[in-house]
Motif scaffolding. Structure first.
Motif, PDB file in Angstrom:
ATOM      1  N   PRO A  44     -52.821  -0.521 -48.818  1.00 37.96           N
ATOM      2  CA  PRO A  44     -52.273   0.518 -49.700  1.00 37.96           C
ATOM      3  C   PRO A  44     -53.359   1.327 -50.409  1.00 37.96           C
ATOM      4  O   PRO A  44     -53.258   2.549 -50.523  1.00 37.96           O
ATOM      5  CB  PRO A  44     -51.420  -0.289 -50.696  1.00 37.96           C
ATOM      6  CG  PRO A  44     -50.973  -1.489 -49.908  1.00 37.96           C
ATOM      7  CD  PRO A  44     -52.149  -1.833 -49.031  1.00 37.96           C
ATOM      8  N   SER A  63     -43.481   0.104 -55.426  1.00 37.80           N
ATOM      9  CA  SER A  63     -43.921  -0.841 -54.388  1.00 37.80           C
ATOM     10  C   SER A  63     -45.015  -0.207 -53.534  1.00 37.80           C
ATOM     11  O   SER A  63     -45.244   1.009 -53.597  1.00 37.80           O
ATOM     12  CB  SER A  63     -42.698  -1.187 -53.515  1.00 37.80           C
ATOM     13  OG  SER A  63     -43.050  -1.990 -52.402  1.00 37.80           O
ATOM     14  N   GLY A  64     -45.682  -1.043 -52.752  1.00 40.89           N
ATOM     15  CA  GLY A  64     -46.546  -0.591 -51.658  1.00 40.89           C
ATOM     16  C   GLY A  64     -47.566   0.487 -52.000  1.00 40.89           C
ATOM     17  O   GLY A  64     -48.311   0.398 -52.978  1.00 40.89           O
ATOM     18  N   THR A 112     -46.314  -3.430 -45.759  1.00 41.04           N
ATOM     19  CA  THR A 112     -45.574  -3.373 -47.030  1.00 41.04           C
ATOM     20  C   THR A 112     -44.135  -3.786 -46.688  1.00 41.04           C
ATOM     21  O   THR A 112     -43.788  -3.917 -45.497  1.00 41.04           O
ATOM     22  CB  THR A 112     -45.553  -1.932 -47.583  1.00 41.04           C
ATOM     23  OG1 THR A 112     -44.812  -1.126 -46.651  1.00 41.04           O
ATOM     24  CG2 THR A 112     -46.936  -1.333 -47.770  1.00 41.04           C
TER      25      THR A 112
END
Ligand code: NAD
Length: 255
Positions: A223, A15-16, A189
């Protein structure tokens, strides 16, 4: 192709920031191991990267478990054939001041953010040494550098990551392993959702507005802006950079 022929392990890459970094490192020629405790997130990142023709392997482990992480690091190195770069990015947030943060939150925050960094590095060092040296990037935060209201355990755990980075840089320099801390400012996020909701009195949008106003640059980070800083620290362009604290925060801590 700044990482051609290199092998990188990125924790929390489901993720993120971790996912964006895995995608960037792969596009720069690295083989990547996508480590996450969430198997479907790790699988999704690895599939997206593999679809571009780059090498990516999902590896499932909780960085706070010494048993799981030592197996996972060994398996990532076997799959990639070597290990040159470790990005200790996996982390969890925690909300609460020192008055109301629970002991359980404190322990979890330290177990993942601080102990996870130590355990993953410890498992990776023999493989980095076998590759002739390498780069470790420890994900800290602006929360390590300034106090953030209602975020006590997180500030303390990220402060520990910065101190650990300095100690590691000195211990590992003779092995040709560089170690640096990265301190991002706020990037929206899943990790930041609870804080944004709390700060916005229940509205994430309001929380984001209030947060952006704290940044001289007038917005939050993305990100990929953090991934670009990790790329510099991972690459040979940073060959004389070790033990440093690299802040990427739109000027937030300059005030
Ligand atoms: N987002 C921000 O504003 C911000 C700012 C500064 C620092 N950071 C740090 O950046 C890192 C990544 O944050 P993000 O915002 O991309 O978060 P995110 O929640 O989007 O991603 C974190 C990933 O880490 C994984 N993870 C969590 N605990 C784990 C564990 N014990 N073992 C293995 N994997 C685990 C999660 O499953 C998730 O996929 C964290 O260390 C965070 O503290 C984030």
């Amino acid at each position: 192709m700044k990482l051609q022929g290199r092998a990188a392990l990125i924790t929390g890459a489901g993720s993120g920031i971790g996912r964006a970094t895995a995608e960037l490192f792969a596009s720069e020629g690295a083989g990547v191991a996508i480590l996450d405790r969430d198997a479907s997130a790790a699988g999704a990142t690895a599939s997206a990267i593999s679809a571009t023709g780059a090498e990516a392997h999902p590896v499932v482990a909780d960085v706070s478990s010494s048993e799981e992480i030592s197996h996972a690091v060994a398996s990532a190195t076997r799959l990639l054939g070597r290990l040159d770069i470790v990005y200790n990015n996996a982390g969890v947030g925690s909300t609460g001041s020192v008055v109301d943060a629970t002991e359980e939150d404190w322990d979890r925050c330290f177990a993942v953010n601080a102990k996870g960094t130590y355990l993953t590095s410890q498992a990776a060092i023999p493989h980095l040494e076998a590759a002739g040296g390498g780069s470790i990037i420890n994900q800290a935060s602006v929360a390590a550098l300034v106090g953030i209201q209602g975020f006590a355990a997180y500030c303390a755990a990220k402060g520990a990551v910065v101190s650990l980075t300095r100690a590691m840089a000195i211990d590992l320099a003779p092995m040709g392993i560089r170690v640096n801390a990265l301190c991002p400012g706020t990037v929206y996020t899943p990790l930041m959702e609870p804080l944004m909701r709390e700060r916005g009195g229940g509205s994430i949008e309001r929380g984001l507005e209030i947060t952006a106003a704290k940044y001289p640059i007038g917005r939050l980070g993305t990100p990929v802006e953090i991934a670009n800083a990790a790329l510099f620290l991972a690459s040979d362009a940073a060959s004389f950079v070790t033990g440093t604290v690299f802040t990427v925060d739109g000027g937030m801590t300059a005030q």
